[in-house]
Design a protein around this motif. Structure first.
Motif, PDB file in Angstrom:
ATOM      1  N   VAL A  34      11.988  57.119  41.932  1.00  0.00           N
ATOM      2  CA  VAL A  34      12.010  58.424  42.606  1.00  0.00           C
ATOM      3  C   VAL A  34      13.415  59.015  42.614  1.00  0.00           C
ATOM      4  N   LEU A  35      14.391  58.156  42.957  1.00  0.00           N
ATOM      5  CA  LEU A  35      15.780  58.623  43.091  1.00  0.00           C
ATOM      6  C   LEU A  35      16.500  58.727  41.759  1.00  0.00           C
ATOM      7  N   LYS A  36      15.936  58.080  40.717  1.00  0.00           N
ATOM      8  CA  LYS A  36      16.617  58.020  39.406  1.00  0.00           C
ATOM      9  C   LYS A  36      17.982  57.384  39.549  1.00  0.00           C
ATOM     10  N   ASN A  37      18.053  56.364  40.381  1.00  0.00           N
ATOM     11  CA  ASN A  37      19.327  55.720  40.681  1.00  0.00           C
ATOM     12  C   ASN A  37      19.039  54.325  41.197  1.00  0.00           C
ATOM     13  N   GLY A  38      20.046  53.492  41.258  1.00  0.00           N
ATOM     14  CA  GLY A  38      19.848  52.143  41.752  1.00  0.00           C
ATOM     15  C   GLY A  38      21.130  51.332  41.663  1.00  0.00           C
ATOM     16  N   PRO A  39      21.129  50.100  42.120  1.00  0.00           N
ATOM     17  CA  PRO A  39      19.966  49.432  42.658  1.00  0.00           C
ATOM     18  C   PRO A  39      19.663  49.838  44.094  1.00  0.00           C
ATOM     19  N   ARG A  59      13.686  40.303  48.485  1.00  0.00           N
ATOM     20  CA  ARG A  59      13.485  38.876  48.708  1.00  0.00           C
ATOM     21  C   ARG A  59      12.116  38.384  48.304  1.00  0.00           C
ATOM     22  N   ASN A  60      11.204  39.281  47.962  1.00  0.00           N
ATOM     23  CA  ASN A  60       9.873  38.861  47.552  1.00  0.00           C
ATOM     24  C   ASN A  60       9.288  39.941  46.637  1.00  0.00           C
ATOM     25  N   VAL A  61       8.099  39.681  46.129  1.00  0.00           N
ATOM     26  CA  VAL A  61       7.494  40.591  45.155  1.00  0.00           C
ATOM     27  C   VAL A  61       7.232  41.957  45.766  1.00  0.00           C
ATOM     28  N   THR A  62       6.775  41.995  47.020  1.00  0.00           N
ATOM     29  CA  THR A  62       6.492  43.275  47.676  1.00  0.00           C
ATOM     30  C   THR A  62       7.747  44.133  47.763  1.00  0.00           C
ATOM     31  N   GLU A  63       8.863  43.535  48.186  1.00  0.00           N
ATOM     32  CA  GLU A  63      10.115  44.283  48.291  1.00  0.00           C
ATOM     33  C   GLU A  63      10.600  44.724  46.912  1.00  0.00           C
ATOM     34  N   MET A  64      10.385  43.875  45.883  1.00  0.00           N
ATOM     35  CA  MET A  64      10.782  44.267  44.527  1.00  0.00           C
ATOM     36  C   MET A  64      10.028  45.518  44.082  1.00  0.00           C
ATOM     37  N   LYS A  65       8.712  45.565  44.371  1.00  0.00           N
ATOM     38  CA  LYS A  65       7.913  46.724  43.971  1.00  0.00           C
ATOM     39  C   LYS A  65       8.358  47.978  44.719  1.00  0.00           C
ATOM     40  N   LEU A  66       8.646  47.844  46.022  1.00  0.00           N
ATOM     41  CA  LEU A  66       9.116  48.994  46.796  1.00  0.00           C
ATOM     42  C   LEU A  66      10.448  49.505  46.268  1.00  0.00           C
TER      43      LEU A  66
END
Length: 221
Positions: free
Chosen positions: A214-219, A200-207
């Protein structure tokens, strides 16, 4: 000038002919500056009186021109933007809008923002719905996904940020040479996702970006 990017042709509409006016407006009717997407409207002496024997459609598409009282403008339904050299570039249809977490979003506007990032050769944005949740996915060529995510976060509001960036080297195209969106690869790691909340914000996007690396997976939500 015709530009071909990864099998997809992009052709600027050009400039208005004498007597015609082109507006690129946001949903509130505000004129958009160069580089910012909006809906394309046509006004001036070349605009027709309406659709033949279609009064309801005429009322929907032929609107009062707010900049020239007493005249009308035509709502094209096309998403476009002005380029820096004064041309209008077509980005897609407004009926291609998607609704994500309560927001109506035009994927073409996100694609345009990604293409303005240096070294990006091509971009496509789609929406997919899984487990009742709709999310945006960006397909890119020319830059690493983390770099694009960081730059895009400074250009777009959080609700327009794609949940995942997929790096492409080849693009599926139709027999006519256009991008085949239906053939774009499915994002990895979505099958086991039971619930997803986008950052929801830039900080959460970076995390989220760090955990995806790290996980090589997403989102990662």
């Amino acid at each position: 000038d015709r530009k071909r990017d990864s099998g997809r042709t992009r052709l600027p509409i050009g400039k208005p002919v004498p007597g015609a006016r082109l507006y690129v407006l946001d949903s509130g009717g505000t004129i958009q500056p160069a580089g910012v997407a909006g809906e394309l409207y046509i006004a001036g002496t070349g605009v027709a009186r309406g659709y033949l024997n279609r009064p309801e459609l005429t009322a929907e598409r032929f609107l009062d021109d707010p900049f020239y009282p007493g005249e009308r403008m035509y709502q094209t339904g096309d998403i476009a933007r002005w380029t820096e050299d004064g041309l209008v570039e077509w980005l897609g249809r407004s009926d291609g809008q998607v609704k994500v977490r309560g927001y109506r979003i035009e994927p073409g506007e996100i694609e345009a923002a990604i293409r303005r990032i240096d070294s990006i050769r091509e971009a496509a944005v789609t929406a997919r719905t899984e487990h009742g949740e709709t999310a945006l996915y960006a397909y890119i060529e020319g830059r690493k996904s983390d770099d694009v995510r960081a730059e895009l976060a400074a250009r777009l509001p959080a609700y327009m940020m794609p949940a995942q960036f997929i790096e492409m080297s080849e693009w599926p195209v139709t027999p006519s040479g256009k991008l085949d969106r239906r053939a774009l690869p499915a994002p990895g790691g979505t099958a086991d996702r039971q619930a997803y909340t986008a950052p929801r914000n830039v900080t959460e996007m970076k995390l989220c970006a760090l955990w995806e690396e790290v996980l090589k997976n997403g989102p990662v939500g």
